[in-house]
Design an enzyme around this catalytic site. Sequence first.
Site, PDB file in Angstrom:
ATOM      1  N   HIS A  82       0.695  -1.249  -0.064  1.00 32.77           N
ATOM      2  CA  HIS A  82      -0.082   0.172   0.140  1.00 32.77           C
ATOM      3  C   HIS A  82       0.841   1.200  -0.133  1.00 32.77           C
ATOM      4  CE1 HIS A  82      -3.497   2.491   0.923  1.00 32.77           C
ATOM      5  NE2 HIS A  82      -2.566   3.386   1.851  1.00 32.77           N
ATOM      6  N   ASP A 161     -15.934   2.479   6.028  1.00 33.84           N
ATOM      7  CA  ASP A 161     -14.999   3.325   5.563  1.00 33.84           C
ATOM      8  C   ASP A 161     -15.415   4.256   4.618  1.00 33.84           C
ATOM      9  OD1 ASP A 161     -11.857   3.849   5.604  1.00 33.84           O
ATOM     10  OD2 ASP A 161     -12.179   3.490   3.315  1.00 33.84           O
ATOM     11  N   ARG A 168     -15.059  12.807   6.383  1.00 32.19           N
ATOM     12  CA  ARG A 168     -13.732  13.293   7.037  1.00 32.19           C
ATOM     13  C   ARG A 168     -13.258  14.317   5.902  1.00 32.19           C
ATOM     14  NH1 ARG A 168     -10.005   8.559   7.155  1.00 32.19           N
ATOM     15  NH2 ARG A 168      -8.341  10.155   7.374  1.00 32.19           N
TER      16      ARG A 168
END
Lengths: 434, 434
Positions: A82, A161, A168
């Site tokens: 990642h 998520d 967010r």
Amino acid sequence: MRPFDIIKKKRNGEILTPEEIDFFIRGIIKGEIPDYQVTALLMAIYFNGMTDDETYHLTTSMINSGKVLDLSDIPGIKVDKHSTGGVGDKLTLTVAPLVASTGIPLPMIAGRGLGHTGGTIDKLESIPGFRTDLSISEFIENIRKINLSIIGQTSEIVPPDGILYALRDVTATVESIPLIVSSIMSKKLAEGIDGLILDVKTGSGAFFKEFERSMELADSLVKIGKKMGKKVVAIITDMNQPSGYAVGNTLEVIEAIEVLKGVGPDDIKELTLNIGAWMLKIGGVAREIEDAIKILKKNLKNYKGLEKFRELIKSQGGNPDIIENYNLFPKAKIIKEVNSTLSGYIQKIDTEKIGIAACILGAGRLKVDSPIDPTAGLIIRKKIGDKVEKDEPLITIHSNKKEIVPEAEQLIVSAYFINMDRMEKPPLVYKVLN
Amino acid sequence: MRPFDIIKKKRNGEILTPEEIDFFIRGIIKGEIPDYQVTALLMAIYFNGMTDDETYHLTTSMINSGKVLDLSDIPGIKVDKHSTGGVGDKLTLTVAPLVASTGIPLPMIAGRGLGHTGGTIDKLESIPGFRTDLSISEFIENIRKINLSIIGQTSEIVPPDGILYALRDVTATVESIPLIVSSIMSKKLAEGIDGLILDVKTGSGAFFKEFERSMELADSLVKIGKKMGKKVVAIITDMNQPSGYAVGNTLEVIEAIEVLKGVGPDDIKELTLNIGAWMLKIGGVAREIEDAIKILKKNLKNYKGLEKFRELIKSQGGNPDIIENYNLFPKAKIIKEVNSTLSGYIQKIDTEKIGIAACILGAGRLKVDSPIDPTAGLIIRKKIGDKVEKDEPLITIHSNKKEIVPEAEQLIVSAYFINMDRMEKPPLVYKVLN
């Protein structure tokens, strides 16, 4: 339990229990906790942070809120990679096939670009026919067959998520380490992997520009991964200038193919070997990094990496002929040089600006649902330490949006800091945390 | 302008411009800024605060977002009084008629009780027939006629306040000084007043328990009021025990009438004179506090204050006969003593617990829309410094909810700290800020 009390507790800097964290995550999924309480908690977390234990529990709650893949009947140590995101960061496209070609199974669920950074899924989708929306069973089948599959995020895995990220994103609570760590680690660990290499970028084009913050993020990612019983290594790499030369989806795929052909930019080659070597080490294919690098170099030289990339394209419906014939990719109508207004050495590049320039030219999206122009982007012609003459090209623009070109040019020129002092290239790798 | 950038700016501890604050307030009223961005900003304000200028601009934006009363054609200096809330705080009921009886016009828009503290509107509504929902024109007419009208909040005045308060209440962002100050001052200044006395309570039953925080609040309230060109005085008064003896709506109205009759508890009498005197001073009726107190004492003695209360009741549809005949008030079915389990002197009273006990017995509301039992409440029998024998009553409970009485008794017993040391009574007034 009331959401109010949990918000107040975190507001007061107290530590949330696993039950409280779980209550919140379940409440979000069930739609029982309104968004305005979620964002108040997110802002309180932004200010007061979370302990390692809280971050671990948040990650666990998020993982358990959705589907967790079980890849245990695929033999071998399953590894993923990642990146925290950068400009011109096409390393998944080079590392994944190369590592898979050594026999390590790679289940990869990757992201799209947002803001000034690109995303693996957008890059792969610029390959004509390439499908990133395979079903979970097709995904698993491909890993079993060719050791590699790369798909986009699905709402089955870590369902909160997407909700959390969207909230967010509009409330200035993206830059919170526990929220970043739980978002990354929950999605990765729900893939059913055994090991993970984290490429944590630092510098002017990275999510965190300061080295200390990048270290803090890397440290927390490794801690949480290890607490989950996984083999995790974080590599802090430079993002003070774009990686390689190509920025933009088609352009980056071509550059990645060049690297797999043994040519292409040196920095991408070196990082590919570096990151790949750690994957071989945790994947159990090599005991020492030096040995791992030898294996990877061999698989570059004998084109096993390139052939794995061909298999990947084929298995996900893409046209593998693009490997030999780049003309099969559509091309931008406008290809234009942006020239330097000064002579001297490149001292610094504001890489975020370069990313934004690529983005507004069509390579990225400023909103989650904006369309992408796969042909758009930039070719970097001068990097840090290079000498440039006045009126010599700094960057070549690829775009179909004529009206945006002047704004992009201005961004690019203002992103370069040039003077007559000689300048060293920045290092590629700052630190390895394992 | 984007809400995101304003949230981020405040999150980073930067100062918001008047335009940014106004943009947010207008966005809230128009419903253009979603609640989840509002609460993120509220939490960022909770953490990073606001400068005096920001608080001033927030107050101004809130005032200008709705109706601002124009009382300029009513002669005299219009004065109001506001308390930050306490237990047994019936001072508006004594001060307002007494001060109005000296000729000062008092336009009062008051609040309801919430949580452990009572509210003037609930108290007045316990008077049979009393209407607190007069129209703005009736309100102004009554001030013109009898110098006094007291009504509940209306959504015409400072419309975003209700929205903001509801969001703060569920996101643990109530305890933020700039948010408190802008909420109080916007509502008060939109009444068209020239002067304001703020009774800032401090101690175990107050909103802020610590003296320092109460001072900070008082200081900010006075600063903002003065910046608005108003005459503002804040008096920091004790809330380490209930004010007077009565807690609960009917019980407090009766105690207030007693004070206006020249009897009633000493602390309420003294605070009535003290707060009232400052209102006379800023209202231009007396130059010195000593002279003001003399005038007030005279109007207590000659029952002008009591008569003004009668006029108030009449003018708002209430039954003025309650002044002579307390039996016209409905009474609670259960009247029960709560006895001390110890002998000694009262050292300390957790006044918030006393407030909660009254509330659960029916005197208050735990939710904004809960009904109130006007007859419910407590009579305090022992206060700080008093001597108590084991099995002697601490408090008398008035309630209609049999099942709740044991819980209230437990709260009351646990609220009293008793030992054999002699104890001084706390002072009534700590500080005057003007």
